[in-house]
Design a protein around this motif. Sequence first.
Motif, PDB file in Angstrom:
ATOM      1  N   UNK A 235       0.820  -1.212   0.000  1.00  0.00           N
ATOM      2  CA  UNK A 235       0.000   0.000   0.000  1.00  0.00           C
ATOM      3  C   UNK A 235       0.851   1.258   0.000  1.00  0.00           C
ATOM      4  N   UNK A 236       2.162   1.095   0.180  1.00  0.00           N
ATOM      5  CA  UNK A 236       3.136   2.167  -0.042  1.00  0.00           C
ATOM      6  C   UNK A 236       4.290   1.566  -0.828  1.00  0.00           C
ATOM      7  N   UNK A 237       5.022   2.422  -1.501  1.00  0.00           N
ATOM      8  CA  UNK A 237       6.178   1.984  -2.280  1.00  0.00           C
ATOM      9  C   UNK A 237       7.452   2.355  -1.523  1.00  0.00           C
ATOM     10  N   UNK A 238       8.131   1.366  -0.940  1.00  0.00           N
ATOM     11  CA  UNK A 238       9.349   1.688  -0.187  1.00  0.00           C
ATOM     12  C   UNK A 238      10.533   1.943  -1.116  1.00  0.00           C
ATOM     13  N   UNK A 239      11.515   2.728  -0.673  1.00  0.00           N
ATOM     14  CA  UNK A 239      11.534   3.402   0.632  1.00  0.00           C
ATOM     15  C   UNK A 239      10.561   4.568   0.664  1.00  0.00           C
ATOM     16  N   UNK A 240       9.918   4.747   1.798  1.00  0.00           N
ATOM     17  CA  UNK A 240       8.898   5.784   1.916  1.00  0.00           C
ATOM     18  C   UNK A 240       8.999   6.458   3.277  1.00  0.00           C
ATOM     19  N   UNK A 241       8.613   7.717   3.302  1.00  0.00           N
ATOM     20  CA  UNK A 241       8.508   8.465   4.554  1.00  0.00           C
ATOM     21  C   UNK A 241       7.042   8.802   4.766  1.00  0.00           C
ATOM     22  N   UNK A 242       6.502   8.394   5.909  1.00  0.00           N
ATOM     23  CA  UNK A 242       5.095   8.584   6.214  1.00  0.00           C
ATOM     24  C   UNK A 242       4.937   9.463   7.444  1.00  0.00           C
ATOM     25  N   UNK A 243       3.836  10.178   7.501  1.00  0.00           N
ATOM     26  CA  UNK A 243       3.510  11.022   8.651  1.00  0.00           C
ATOM     27  C   UNK A 243       2.221  10.521   9.288  1.00  0.00           C
TER      28      UNK A 243
END
Length: 288
Positions: A235-243
């Motif tokens: 559900x996210x594409x790593x590498x990713x930064x999330x808040x």
Amino acid sequence: MQIERYTAFSADPQGGNPAGVVLDATGVGDAEMLAAAARVGYSETAFLIPRGPGELDVRYFSPLAEVPFCGHATIAAAVAHTHTNGPGTFRLSTKAGPVEVSTEIHDGQVTATLVSVEPRSVEIADDDLEALLAALRWDAADLDPALPVRVAYAGAWHPVIAAATRARLADLDYDFDLLAGLMAARDWTTIELVWRESGTVFHARDPFPPGGVVEDPVTGAAAAALGGYLRELRLVEPPATLTVHQGEDMGRPGVITLGVPVTGGISVSGPRSRFPTPADRCGQGWIP
């Protein structure tokens, strides 16, 4: 014991999640730790036991029981350790496994980052999901179908339940005793309720009845589990930064930054503020 008080994931002591920290709990027994955590009244207190250069054991206690891992208390403990020993990288031995922690100082403020144990998630049984929704007083129409319900782990187990709307997340009115019983039976630490604002921004709330707390203000362990869940389900594409924004609905706003690498543990970071005096228990969802 000298118990210090910090709030994690906010530079404002009125925001974020408060934690107690004991920098040296050498020789302190389990019953003493539990009693001290109950006196402090925060959702968790961290007890550090130095083992050597850059190596410490840590135990986490809520007012009612020990928990295997706690993100916000780890951040608080890292900052307290930095005030005494200076910034750097060290390793905590938790009951969930080794957790690396690093701290930096910028403009007089300490920022701490932990890297969780390897995350994973499992499907939730139909009966458990039905019971969980009943305890929350939610139904299937309240869920975001794009984020399926799973039980996620990054040091402790947390069901991840995504609300279809921000309004649903804001309306938290659950059956405390029913949810507490279900969570105790399944060894779930908190329930990670989330709403996805965008691909990288989430809002969260965490019921925490096993700790005697209606709601945990800002939950680092659950956020780490969320990061692992999002990676595993692509559900996210790593590498990713999330808040992750949490605590707004209970008047203690805090912000967690998650680093989701291609493999390995999830990084959890945020600022802190030190309490000059103990905070008001009523503001933290404490049940006497």
